[in-house]
Design a protein around this motif. Structure first.
Motif, PDB file in Angstrom:
ATOM      1  N   SER A 108       0.837  -1.092   0.350  1.00  0.00           N
ATOM      2  CA  SER A 108      -0.252   0.285  -0.586  1.00  0.00           C
ATOM      3  C   SER A 108       0.777   1.306   0.288  1.00  0.00           C
ATOM      4  CB  SER A 108      -0.981   0.077   1.168  1.00  0.00           C
ATOM      5  OG  SER A 108      -0.432  -0.142   2.655  1.00  0.00           O
ATOM      6  N   ASN A 109       2.187   1.243   0.502  1.00  0.00           N
ATOM      7  CA  ASN A 109       2.779   2.963  -0.024  1.00  0.00           C
ATOM      8  C   ASN A 109       3.361   3.228  -0.864  1.00  0.00           C
ATOM      9  OD1 ASN A 109       3.164   2.387   2.549  1.00  0.00           O
ATOM     10  ND2 ASN A 109       5.442   1.060   3.422  1.00  0.00           N
ATOM     11  N   TYR A 110       2.982   1.943  -2.109  1.00  0.00           N
ATOM     12  CA  TYR A 110       3.956   2.006  -3.620  1.00  0.00           C
ATOM     13  C   TYR A 110       2.029   2.556  -4.386  1.00  0.00           C
ATOM     14  CZ  TYR A 110       7.556   0.734  -1.976  1.00  0.00           C
ATOM     15  OH  TYR A 110       9.118   0.173  -1.607  1.00  0.00           O
ATOM     16  N   ILE A 111       2.059   3.390  -5.359  1.00  0.00           N
ATOM     17  CA  ILE A 111       1.028   3.671  -6.354  1.00  0.00           C
ATOM     18  C   ILE A 111       1.603   3.466  -8.442  1.00  0.00           C
ATOM     19  CG2 ILE A 111      -0.400   5.485  -7.338  1.00  0.00           C
ATOM     20  CD1 ILE A 111      -1.170   4.923  -4.981  1.00  0.00           C
ATOM     21  N   GLN A 112       1.321   2.564  -8.975  1.00  0.00           N
ATOM     22  CA  GLN A 112       1.214   2.007  -9.973  1.00  0.00           C
ATOM     23  C   GLN A 112      -0.188   3.107 -10.760  1.00  0.00           C
ATOM     24  OE1 GLN A 112       1.276  -1.440 -11.144  1.00  0.00           O
ATOM     25  NE2 GLN A 112       2.892  -1.182 -13.096  1.00  0.00           N
ATOM     26  N   ALA A 113       0.738   4.093 -11.350  1.00  0.00           N
ATOM     27  CA  ALA A 113       0.082   4.462 -12.958  1.00  0.00           C
ATOM     28  C   ALA A 113      -0.138   3.921 -14.224  1.00  0.00           C
ATOM     29  CB  ALA A 113      -0.230   5.646 -12.759  1.00  0.00           C
ATOM     30  N   VAL A 114      -1.139   3.861 -14.822  1.00  0.00           N
ATOM     31  CA  VAL A 114      -0.634   3.589 -16.911  1.00  0.00           C
ATOM     32  C   VAL A 114      -1.581   4.369 -17.066  1.00  0.00           C
ATOM     33  CG1 VAL A 114      -1.838   1.362 -17.779  1.00  0.00           C
ATOM     34  CG2 VAL A 114      -0.516   0.845 -15.360  1.00  0.00           C
ATOM     35  N   VAL A 115      -1.007   4.838 -18.024  1.00  0.00           N
ATOM     36  CA  VAL A 115      -1.590   5.648 -18.745  1.00  0.00           C
ATOM     37  C   VAL A 115      -1.336   5.316 -20.302  1.00  0.00           C
ATOM     38  CG1 VAL A 115      -1.139   8.158 -20.187  1.00  0.00           C
ATOM     39  CG2 VAL A 115      -0.926   7.543 -17.144  1.00  0.00           C
ATOM     40  N   SER A 116      -2.542   5.316 -20.680  1.00  0.00           N
ATOM     41  CA  SER A 116      -2.120   4.962 -22.839  1.00  0.00           C
ATOM     42  C   SER A 116      -3.550   5.699 -23.510  1.00  0.00           C
ATOM     43  CB  SER A 116      -3.307   3.713 -22.135  1.00  0.00           C
ATOM     44  OG  SER A 116      -4.607   3.769 -22.323  1.00  0.00           O
ATOM     45  N   LYS A 117      -3.385   5.859 -24.027  1.00  0.00           N
ATOM     46  CA  LYS A 117      -3.678   6.769 -25.364  1.00  0.00           C
ATOM     47  C   LYS A 117      -4.076   6.444 -26.920  1.00  0.00           C
ATOM     48  CE  LYS A 117      -3.448  11.496 -27.245  1.00  0.00           C
ATOM     49  NZ  LYS A 117      -2.897  13.234 -27.576  1.00  0.00           N
ATOM     50  N   PRO A 118      -4.762   6.442 -27.025  1.00  0.00           N
ATOM     51  CA  PRO A 118      -5.051   5.968 -28.876  1.00  0.00           C
ATOM     52  C   PRO A 118      -3.955   7.079 -29.825  1.00  0.00           C
ATOM     53  CG  PRO A 118      -7.440   5.519 -28.422  1.00  0.00           C
ATOM     54  CD  PRO A 118      -6.347   6.353 -27.287  1.00  0.00           C
ATOM     55  N   VAL A 119      -3.038   6.625 -30.776  1.00  0.00           N
ATOM     56  CA  VAL A 119      -2.153   7.219 -31.805  1.00  0.00           C
ATOM     57  C   VAL A 119      -2.104   7.562 -32.756  1.00  0.00           C
ATOM     58  CG1 VAL A 119      -0.068   8.052 -31.832  1.00  0.00           C
ATOM     59  CG2 VAL A 119      -0.405   6.623 -29.034  1.00  0.00           C
ATOM     60  N   SER A 128      -2.142  -2.761 -40.515  1.00  0.00           N
ATOM     61  CA  SER A 128      -3.025  -2.912 -39.365  1.00  0.00           C
ATOM     62  C   SER A 128      -4.138  -2.114 -39.425  1.00  0.00           C
ATOM     63  CB  SER A 128      -2.166  -3.307 -38.292  1.00  0.00           C
ATOM     64  OG  SER A 128      -1.784  -1.713 -37.996  1.00  0.00           O
ATOM     65  N   SER A 129      -4.516  -1.204 -37.713  1.00  0.00           N
ATOM     66  CA  SER A 129      -5.277  -0.406 -37.910  1.00  0.00           C
ATOM     67  C   SER A 129      -4.697   0.844 -37.589  1.00  0.00           C
ATOM     68  CB  SER A 129      -5.770  -0.913 -35.958  1.00  0.00           C
ATOM     69  OG  SER A 129      -6.498   0.455 -35.895  1.00  0.00           O
ATOM     70  N   ARG A 130      -5.546   2.481 -38.156  1.00  0.00           N
ATOM     71  CA  ARG A 130      -5.317   3.558 -38.181  1.00  0.00           C
ATOM     72  C   ARG A 130      -4.981   3.754 -36.414  1.00  0.00           C
ATOM     73  NH1 ARG A 130      -3.561   4.998 -42.404  1.00  0.00           N
ATOM     74  NH2 ARG A 130      -4.509   7.001 -43.092  1.00  0.00           N
ATOM     75  N   LEU A 131      -5.245   3.018 -35.355  1.00  0.00           N
ATOM     76  CA  LEU A 131      -4.264   3.452 -34.122  1.00  0.00           C
ATOM     77  C   LEU A 131      -3.600   2.448 -33.667  1.00  0.00           C
ATOM     78  CD1 LEU A 131      -8.390   4.916 -32.763  1.00  0.00           C
ATOM     79  CD2 LEU A 131      -6.516   6.049 -33.518  1.00  0.00           C
ATOM     80  N   ALA A 132      -2.888   2.911 -32.772  1.00  0.00           N
ATOM     81  CA  ALA A 132      -2.083   1.737 -32.096  1.00  0.00           C
ATOM     82  C   ALA A 132      -1.992   2.422 -30.626  1.00  0.00           C
ATOM     83  CB  ALA A 132      -0.538   1.975 -33.268  1.00  0.00           C
ATOM     84  N   ASN A 133      -2.622   1.327 -29.552  1.00  0.00           N
ATOM     85  CA  ASN A 133      -2.269   2.226 -27.836  1.00  0.00           C
ATOM     86  C   ASN A 133      -1.509   1.696 -27.522  1.00  0.00           C
ATOM     87  OD1 ASN A 133      -3.853   2.492 -26.420  1.00  0.00           O
ATOM     88  ND2 ASN A 133      -5.136   0.836 -25.994  1.00  0.00           N
ATOM     89  N   MET A 134      -0.903   2.677 -26.500  1.00  0.00           N
ATOM     90  CA  MET A 134       0.539   2.675 -26.293  1.00  0.00           C
ATOM     91  C   MET A 134       0.667   2.212 -24.730  1.00  0.00           C
ATOM     92  SD  MET A 134       3.876   3.823 -27.851  1.00  0.00           S
ATOM     93  CE  MET A 134       3.621   3.807 -29.730  1.00  0.00           C
ATOM     94  N   PRO A 135       0.502   1.081 -23.788  1.00  0.00           N
ATOM     95  CA  PRO A 135       0.491   1.838 -22.608  1.00  0.00           C
ATOM     96  C   PRO A 135       1.410   2.116 -22.295  1.00  0.00           C
ATOM     97  CG  PRO A 135      -0.441  -0.747 -23.066  1.00  0.00           C
ATOM     98  CD  PRO A 135      -0.203   0.182 -23.993  1.00  0.00           C
ATOM     99  N   VAL A 136       1.192   2.832 -20.886  1.00  0.00           N
ATOM    100  CA  VAL A 136       3.049   3.025 -20.125  1.00  0.00           C
ATOM    101  C   VAL A 136       2.396   2.923 -18.468  1.00  0.00           C
ATOM    102  CG1 VAL A 136       4.544   3.747 -22.189  1.00  0.00           C
ATOM    103  CG2 VAL A 136       3.153   5.557 -20.420  1.00  0.00           C
ATOM    104  N   SER A 137       3.777   2.249 -17.623  1.00  0.00           N
ATOM    105  CA  SER A 137       3.101   2.685 -16.412  1.00  0.00           C
ATOM    106  C   SER A 137       3.845   3.431 -15.576  1.00  0.00           C
ATOM    107  CB  SER A 137       2.868   0.939 -16.108  1.00  0.00           C
ATOM    108  OG  SER A 137       4.269  -0.099 -16.077  1.00  0.00           O
ATOM    109  N   ALA A 138       4.148   3.751 -14.610  1.00  0.00           N
ATOM    110  CA  ALA A 138       5.282   4.946 -13.449  1.00  0.00           C
ATOM    111  C   ALA A 138       4.066   3.735 -11.772  1.00  0.00           C
ATOM    112  CB  ALA A 138       4.959   6.232 -13.969  1.00  0.00           C
ATOM    113  N   LEU A 139       6.045   3.761 -11.477  1.00  0.00           N
ATOM    114  CA  LEU A 139       5.763   3.685  -9.691  1.00  0.00           C
ATOM    115  C   LEU A 139       6.088   4.872  -8.665  1.00  0.00           C
ATOM    116  CD1 LEU A 139       4.319   1.252  -8.705  1.00  0.00           C
ATOM    117  CD2 LEU A 139       6.642   0.406  -8.090  1.00  0.00           C
ATOM    118  N   ALA A 140       4.706   5.052  -7.725  1.00  0.00           N
ATOM    119  CA  ALA A 140       5.642   5.821  -7.063  1.00  0.00           C
ATOM    120  C   ALA A 140       5.697   6.053  -6.008  1.00  0.00           C
ATOM    121  CB  ALA A 140       5.013   7.730  -6.929  1.00  0.00           C
ATOM    122  N   ILE A 141       6.304   6.201  -4.533  1.00  0.00           N
ATOM    123  CA  ILE A 141       6.352   6.020  -3.828  1.00  0.00           C
ATOM    124  C   ILE A 141       5.035   6.717  -2.869  1.00  0.00           C
ATOM    125  CG2 ILE A 141       7.029   5.125  -1.121  1.00  0.00           C
ATOM    126  CD1 ILE A 141       9.647   4.755  -2.171  1.00  0.00           C
TER     127      ILE A 141
END
Length: 141
Positions: A108-119, A128-141
């Protein structure tokens, strides 16, 4: 018509050179198209990683201040400041907060954020599809 002109029009020397030049030009254009799309996707990934870092820091600050009910709304606001708007009608960004359960940084001391957006891709849409989804994550205390 003169003899030399008839021989010039009937001769087939040089045809291979023309075909090879056209083929090499098409291959060069294909490589250029892949380079443009790959560069665009790498840029979007860098922007998404910056947004994920900022979102995880903001959410961790909210948790540290005891405002656990506001962490998602603060995360969405920070993501919007970084160009990842979750309220758009078409192709909205996605911001997901969680507590990691596996790995070295779990609990519970850590927070993980996953951000993604269709590109939107320019040339890769032909394959393939005209949209590529690229999820990335970051971790913070």
């Amino acid at each position: 018509m003169s003899v030399s002109r008839r021989l010039f029009l009937r001769g087939d020397t040089g045809q291979t050179l023309v075909v090879a030049a056209i083929f090499m030009g098409l291959v060069a254009i294909g490589f250029l198209a892949i380079a443009v799309d790959a560069g665009s996707l790498f840029r979007q990934r860098r922007l998404a990683q910056s947004a994920a870092d900022a979102v995880s820091q903001a959410a961790a600050e909210e948790v540290a201040l005891g405002n656990t009910s506001d962490e998602q709304s603060v995360a969405n606001q920070v993501a919007k400041l970084n160009g990842f708007d979750t309220t758009l009608a078409t192709n909205p960004a996605s911001v997901v907060l969680s507590t990691p359960t596996t790995g070295s940084f779990k609990g519970s001391n850590y927070i993980q954020a996953v951000v993604s957006k269709p590109v939107h891709t320019i040339f890769l849409g032909a394959f393939s599809s005209r949209l590529a989804n690229m999820p990335v994550s970051a971790l913070a205390i």
